[in-house]
Enzyme design. Structure first.
Site, PDB file in Angstrom:
ATOM      1  N   TRP A  33     -18.970 -16.154  -1.738  1.00 55.18           N
ATOM      2  CA  TRP A  33     -17.532 -16.396  -1.610  1.00 55.18           C
ATOM      3  C   TRP A  33     -17.091 -16.271  -0.148  1.00 55.18           C
ATOM      4  O   TRP A  33     -17.707 -15.562   0.642  1.00 55.18           O
ATOM      5  CB  TRP A  33     -16.732 -15.424  -2.480  1.00 55.18           C
ATOM      6  CG  TRP A  33     -16.848 -13.975  -2.074  1.00 55.18           C
ATOM      7  CD1 TRP A  33     -17.789 -13.082  -2.490  1.00 55.18           C
ATOM      8  CD2 TRP A  33     -16.001 -13.258  -1.163  1.00 55.18           C
ATOM      9  NE1 TRP A  33     -17.588 -11.850  -1.900  1.00 55.18           N
ATOM     10  CE2 TRP A  33     -16.503 -11.924  -1.075  1.00 55.18           C
ATOM     11  CE3 TRP A  33     -14.889 -13.592  -0.403  1.00 55.18           C
ATOM     12  CZ2 TRP A  33     -15.912 -10.942  -0.279  1.00 55.18           C
ATOM     13  CZ3 TRP A  33     -14.289 -12.624   0.402  1.00 55.18           C
ATOM     14  CH2 TRP A  33     -14.814 -11.312   0.456  1.00 55.18           C
ATOM     15  N   GLU A  76     -13.134  -1.657   7.331  1.00 50.14           N
ATOM     16  CA  GLU A  76     -13.947  -2.878   7.309  1.00 50.14           C
ATOM     17  C   GLU A  76     -13.854  -3.629   8.642  1.00 50.14           C
ATOM     18  O   GLU A  76     -14.840  -4.222   9.099  1.00 50.14           O
ATOM     19  CB  GLU A  76     -13.478  -3.797   6.171  1.00 50.14           C
ATOM     20  CG  GLU A  76     -13.650  -3.225   4.774  1.00 50.14           C
ATOM     21  CD  GLU A  76     -15.099  -3.243   4.284  1.00 50.14           C
ATOM     22  OE1 GLU A  76     -15.971  -3.744   5.028  1.00 50.14           O
ATOM     23  OE2 GLU A  76     -15.354  -2.759   3.167  1.00 50.14           O
ATOM     24  N   GLU A 114     -20.595  -8.446   5.510  1.00 58.88           N
ATOM     25  CA  GLU A 114     -19.534  -7.444   5.604  1.00 58.88           C
ATOM     26  C   GLU A 114     -18.308  -7.991   6.339  1.00 58.88           C
ATOM     27  O   GLU A 114     -17.176  -7.598   6.041  1.00 58.88           O
ATOM     28  CB  GLU A 114     -20.054  -6.207   6.336  1.00 58.88           C
ATOM     29  CG  GLU A 114     -21.015  -5.344   5.526  1.00 58.88           C
ATOM     30  CD  GLU A 114     -20.298  -4.471   4.508  1.00 58.88           C
ATOM     31  OE1 GLU A 114     -19.085  -4.250   4.665  1.00 58.88           O
ATOM     32  OE2 GLU A 114     -20.954  -4.017   3.557  1.00 58.88           O
ATOM     33  N   HIS A 117     -15.171  -9.072   4.440  1.00 58.52           N
ATOM     34  CA  HIS A 117     -14.304  -8.093   3.779  1.00 58.52           C
ATOM     35  C   HIS A 117     -13.047  -7.810   4.597  1.00 58.52           C
ATOM     36  O   HIS A 117     -11.929  -7.889   4.091  1.00 58.52           O
ATOM     37  CB  HIS A 117     -15.071  -6.792   3.523  1.00 58.52           C
ATOM     38  CG  HIS A 117     -16.288  -6.973   2.680  1.00 58.52           C
ATOM     39  ND1 HIS A 117     -17.247  -5.993   2.523  1.00 58.52           N
ATOM     40  CD2 HIS A 117     -16.712  -8.028   1.934  1.00 58.52           C
ATOM     41  CE1 HIS A 117     -18.193  -6.431   1.725  1.00 58.52           C
ATOM     42  NE2 HIS A 117     -17.902  -7.657   1.360  1.00 58.52           N
ATOM     43  N   GLU A 167     -22.346   3.001   1.327  1.00 56.55           N
ATOM     44  CA  GLU A 167     -22.098   1.732   0.635  1.00 56.55           C
ATOM     45  C   GLU A 167     -21.631   1.971  -0.803  1.00 56.55           C
ATOM     46  O   GLU A 167     -20.793   1.235  -1.320  1.00 56.55           O
ATOM     47  CB  GLU A 167     -23.359   0.859   0.635  1.00 56.55           C
ATOM     48  CG  GLU A 167     -23.769   0.339   2.001  1.00 56.55           C
ATOM     49  CD  GLU A 167     -22.944  -0.843   2.472  1.00 56.55           C
ATOM     50  OE1 GLU A 167     -21.894  -1.135   1.878  1.00 56.55           O
ATOM     51  OE2 GLU A 167     -23.361  -1.488   3.444  1.00 56.55           O
ATOM     52  N   THR A 170     -17.935   3.068  -0.642  1.00 47.83           N
ATOM     53  CA  THR A 170     -16.995   1.965  -0.460  1.00 47.83           C
ATOM     54  C   THR A 170     -16.912   1.102  -1.714  1.00 47.83           C
ATOM     55  O   THR A 170     -15.855   0.548  -2.026  1.00 47.83           O
ATOM     56  CB  THR A 170     -17.392   1.098   0.749  1.00 47.83           C
ATOM     57  OG1 THR A 170     -18.770   0.719   0.641  1.00 47.83           O
ATOM     58  CG2 THR A 170     -17.185   1.847   2.050  1.00 47.83           C
ATOM     59  N   ASP A 199     -20.107  -6.752  -3.500  1.00 48.35           N
ATOM     60  CA  ASP A 199     -20.916  -6.869  -2.280  1.00 48.35           C
ATOM     61  C   ASP A 199     -21.431  -5.502  -1.846  1.00 48.35           C
ATOM     62  O   ASP A 199     -22.600  -5.344  -1.474  1.00 48.35           O
ATOM     63  CB  ASP A 199     -20.080  -7.457  -1.135  1.00 48.35           C
ATOM     64  CG  ASP A 199     -19.874  -8.958  -1.249  1.00 48.35           C
ATOM     65  OD1 ASP A 199     -20.445  -9.583  -2.167  1.00 48.35           O
ATOM     66  OD2 ASP A 199     -19.135  -9.507  -0.411  1.00 48.35           O
ATOM     67  N   GLU A 200     -20.532  -4.522  -1.858  1.00 49.22           N
ATOM     68  CA  GLU A 200     -20.915  -3.180  -1.418  1.00 49.22           C
ATOM     69  C   GLU A 200     -22.005  -2.598  -2.321  1.00 49.22           C
ATOM     70  O   GLU A 200     -22.904  -1.899  -1.851  1.00 49.22           O
ATOM     71  CB  GLU A 200     -19.691  -2.252  -1.420  1.00 49.22           C
ATOM     72  CG  GLU A 200     -18.512  -2.731  -0.576  1.00 49.22           C
ATOM     73  CD  GLU A 200     -18.758  -2.687   0.920  1.00 49.22           C
ATOM     74  OE1 GLU A 200     -19.919  -2.507   1.348  1.00 49.22           O
ATOM     75  OE2 GLU A 200     -17.795  -2.840   1.672  1.00 49.22           O
ATOM     76  N   HIS A 203     -25.338  -4.055  -1.330  1.00 48.80           N
ATOM     77  CA  HIS A 203     -25.805  -3.441  -0.088  1.00 48.80           C
ATOM     78  C   HIS A 203     -26.309  -2.019  -0.339  1.00 48.80           C
ATOM     79  O   HIS A 203     -27.316  -1.593   0.239  1.00 48.80           O
ATOM     80  CB  HIS A 203     -24.682  -3.437   0.942  1.00 48.80           C
ATOM     81  CG  HIS A 203     -24.203  -4.808   1.310  1.00 48.80           C
ATOM     82  ND1 HIS A 203     -22.989  -5.057   1.920  1.00 48.80           N
ATOM     83  CD2 HIS A 203     -24.788  -6.029   1.124  1.00 48.80           C
ATOM     84  CE1 HIS A 203     -22.851  -6.361   2.115  1.00 48.80           C
ATOM     85  NE2 HIS A 203     -23.917  -6.968   1.636  1.00 48.80           N
TER      86      HIS A 203
END
Length: 332
Positions: A33, A76, A114, A117, A167, A170, A199-200, A203
């Site tokens: 995305w 971020e 990242e 974000h 990670e 978050t 996403d976090e 990671h």
């Protein structure tokens, strides 16, 4: 052999595996995305109407919510600090003949993911009209300029312990902010924060896998590094947070109290993250540890229960601190 040389040897031994880590835990730019997928489309004639709807949806979100959103966004946006820090870690080399160093490629690709974000959250804050963007921008510039010190030095073991922990922290924060937004009827913001949280999590899974792999190569070294990080405590990347005119770190405690009060990230979450990492890395069943590492393992296994007792006794101020980022009524 000096500790740093052992670290370097382990990082070099694991480097051939990094390509596989990237395929497993990162997504190609064309397939992932992008911020514009969630924001009003400025190319369309409906742009102003979409912005109006976004602003209307944001009206029911309270003061503490906006403070947390701002702090999450600023954290971020301080991405240049994190990338420069990781690029200096032992075994991560982007110079000379090492431009294709696997670890350096990972850091750049992780940074690229990242970066989206802060981009999407910043644009959302700007369009919402609910915060003082100039004050937000000043704080962001200060945070990048001030840098940070997370207590890891250039040690890859400690840095990967830190990123494994952070990670997941978050992930928790963004996920809960998304849930709160959705509960207030803000579907767009809820979806945005939820996908950032995803996403976090990816990671986090990658970094905890790095640590697990290093445990297989140097169990005693990694165990000692883990214990040393937990004795120092895992500080948040925005621990130097300050508002315009303030001193380094002066705003962070007030933000932490806000996040605790809102239930976005709490002392209990800190304990649960540690417990999950202990289980995943199978500390209790680990063998081939030297005497110092055995003591470190015992400390880590007992630590969650000890922190749990401390968390139960902790008291947090209930009074709102008025940040320059957001007016007391939550709107400008």
């Amino acid at each position: 052999m000096p500790i740093k040389n052992i670290r370097l040897e382990v990082m070099q031994a694991l480097e051939p595996q990094v390509e596989g880590f990237m395929e497993s835990f990162l997504i190609k730019p064309e397939d992932i995305w992008q911020p514009t997928d969630f924001l009003p489309n400025s190319e369309k004639d409906t742009f102003l109407q979409e912005v109006k709807e976004l602003r209307e949806e944001s009206k029911d979100l309270g003061y503490d919510f906006w403070v947390t959103m701002v702090a999450d966004t600023i954290t971020e946006e301080a991405l240049p600090t994190y990338e420069s820090w990781l690029m200096d870690v032992v075994g991560i080399d982007q110079h000379g003949d090492h431009k294709t160093n696997g670890w350096a490629k990972w850091v750049r690709a992780w940074t690229a993911e990242e970066n989206r974000h802060g981009d999407v959250l910043n644009k959302y804050l700007y369009l919402s009209g609910r915060v003082n963007m100039r004050e937000v921008e000043l704080t962001t510039q200060h945070l990048i300029s001030d840098g940070f010190d997370i207590g890891t030095d250039r040690d890859p073991y400690k840095n990967f312990i830190y990123t494994s922990f952070q990670e997941l922290a978050t992930n928790i924060s963004h996920k809960r902010v998304g849930q709160m937004a959705k509960k207030k009827g803000n579907v767009l913001l809820g979806k945005m924060c939820t996908i950032i949280a995803g996403d976090e999590m990816r990671h986090h899974l990658a970094y905890r896998e790095f640590v697990k792999t290093i445990f297989s190569e140097d169990p005693s070294g990694m165990m000692i590094a883990f214990a040393e990080m937990m004795k120092k405590k895992i500080v948040m990347p925005a621990h130097f947070l300050r508002e315009s005119g303030g001193t380094i770190g002066s705003a962070f405690e007030n933000f932490s109290n806000c996040a605790q009060r809102l239930g976005v990230y709490t002392a209990q979450d800190y304990v649960e993250i540690l417990s999950k990492l202990n289980v995943f890395w199978e500390l209790e069943g680990m063998r081939s540890l030297n005497e110092e590492a055995e003591k470190a393992r015992d400390y880590l296994i007992k630590l969650p229960a000890r922190l749990e007792r401390i968390a139960e006794r902790m008291k947090f101020p209930q009074d709102q601190y008025h940040f320059k980022w957001v007016e007391a009524n939550g709107a400008l």
